[in-house]
Design a protein around this motif. Sequence first.
Motif, PDB file in Angstrom:
ATOM      1  N   ALA A 389      -3.511   0.202   5.420  1.00 31.57           N
ATOM      2  CA  ALA A 389      -4.370   1.093   4.646  1.00 31.57           C
ATOM      3  C   ALA A 389      -5.585   0.337   4.137  1.00 31.57           C
ATOM      4  N   VAL A 390      -6.574   1.102   3.687  1.00 32.97           N
ATOM      5  CA  VAL A 390      -7.702   0.585   2.917  1.00 32.97           C
ATOM      6  C   VAL A 390      -7.553   1.153   1.512  1.00 32.97           C
ATOM      7  N   ALA A 391      -7.770   0.341   0.493  1.00 36.41           N
ATOM      8  CA  ALA A 391      -7.657   0.818  -0.893  1.00 36.41           C
ATOM      9  C   ALA A 391      -8.916   0.440  -1.660  1.00 36.41           C
ATOM     10  N   THR A 392      -9.546   1.422  -2.296  1.00 37.63           N
ATOM     11  CA  THR A 392     -10.764   1.173  -3.064  1.00 37.63           C
ATOM     12  C   THR A 392     -10.591   1.677  -4.490  1.00 37.63           C
ATOM     13  N   ASN A 393     -11.216   0.977  -5.430  1.00 35.64           N
ATOM     14  CA  ASN A 393     -11.199   1.380  -6.834  1.00 35.64           C
ATOM     15  C   ASN A 393     -12.594   1.157  -7.390  1.00 35.64           C
ATOM     16  N   VAL A 394     -13.282   2.235  -7.737  1.00 35.99           N
ATOM     17  CA  VAL A 394     -14.657   2.143  -8.228  1.00 35.99           C
ATOM     18  C   VAL A 394     -14.725   2.681  -9.654  1.00 35.99           C
ATOM     19  N   PRO A 395     -15.202   1.868 -10.620  1.00 34.43           N
ATOM     20  CA  PRO A 395     -15.376   2.364 -11.986  1.00 34.43           C
ATOM     21  C   PRO A 395     -16.638   3.213 -12.087  1.00 34.43           C
TER      22      PRO A 395
END
Length: 488
Positions: A389-395
């Motif tokens: 998977a690809v996992a992204t977290n953007v504030p």
Amino acid sequence: MPMRMLRAGSEPMARVDTAWLRMEAPTNRMMITGVMTFASPLALEDLKQVLTRRFLSYRRFQQRAIDTPAGAFWSDDEHFDLDWHLRATALPGHAGKAELQHLVSQLASSPLDHSRPLWQFHLVERYGGGSALITRLHHCYADGMALVQVLLSLTDVEAKPTHRVELERAWLKRDRGSVTERLLEPARAGLQNAAHLGGKAFHKVRELMDDPAQVETLARGGGEILRELAIALSLSDDPITRLKGRLGPTKRVAWAEPLSLEEAKTLSRALECTVNDVLLAAAAGALRAWLIENGDGVDGMTIRATVPVNLRPLEHSRKLGNHFGLVFLDLPIGESNPLRRVERVAECMRGLKRSRQAALTFGLLAAVGMAPAPVQRAALELFSRKASAVATNVPGPQQPLYLAGSRIDDLMFWVPQTGSVGVGISILSYNGQVHFGLIADAQRIPDPQAVIERFAPEFEKLMLIALMEDWDAPITAADAQATLEKMA
């Protein structure tokens, strides 16, 4: 293409951006796809005016991406037509979230027209009591952090602002203490030489592909960069689950009801980890539950997600292009204890923070962008086999924003997957809430809604464990196990 051969209105494309342009495949479109929903109707003409004034102030969005054997470049579109890029659309009858997800899925599966600038906005004029806006933009224009900033630069902090507030003063802060800073700052230190080192490393990749016996030797005794490279290459292929396998041309997207960001912060303090650790551990739990329900034996199993690491200097906060590396994060789907999952994610994150893996992959991407297509495909497949998977977290901004006078209720985005990776996890915070979304190849996860519905219960398990324990002392995995047994 040599500079002297470029015509007026053209400029060479950066090597990393070239890599993303050339990764395009029928099974993985290199698009960042986003959706916003609004509390009140958004008028097409008002949106058009905002795009003209603000979005098109970036010259790049009026340029085509042109690829040639000699290199890729940007070229002004002499026939640019905003009406082609901004489309009004409609959902059938009294359509709701399921129908909107279906439309976003169709658009995420459809290629952009390479004879034009590679972006489009699709306005659903009637959705709920307001509207919805779907955005598609090719990854060669910008990475996820840049795109979120560009899209939010179209917004205001009031419905009818008396004057334009600068983006940084309105919402963009350095966000000290977040995972963005803690994980990314060490990687930035080596960014200056990353492209050069990555180019050298890429040649070493080709050598090691021909002689895998060197990998173990370098992992033990090579220089720092070569050790990082050897460690990445020596990672085993991800285990076979229904998340891995042949990909098709169809993507499916879904997003969950938002959670409280304050609750996530409180939980992270109780568990002595970051908000990001908590959320990704909850995502691992959701995948675990779904895989078990569908017959996969996952006990003791760990899969990996590639996590984009922002390497963008603060002075480039408004610039387009791609400024990120990738790291391999363990998702312990075989761990039944929710708190132990958090501990393992946090432990892996701490190790990645100390490494130079992100800077190395940034340089490798730059080198891959200039490599012949067969070598490109081989290198891409080599690394994509090591993740599921690809996992992204953007504030995002923690205040309500308005676009063309309409308040943004919810927003979500998904970055593309590469090679044989068919699952993307997206986490975005906005206005005091955490938004969680999933995009997946339809052959891998036919109904991503069935996965994201498990996200909130996994988060709530952690909340219950924390609430039932003594917060004056660190909560351990043994505490969590005992609490789970009481709850059973």
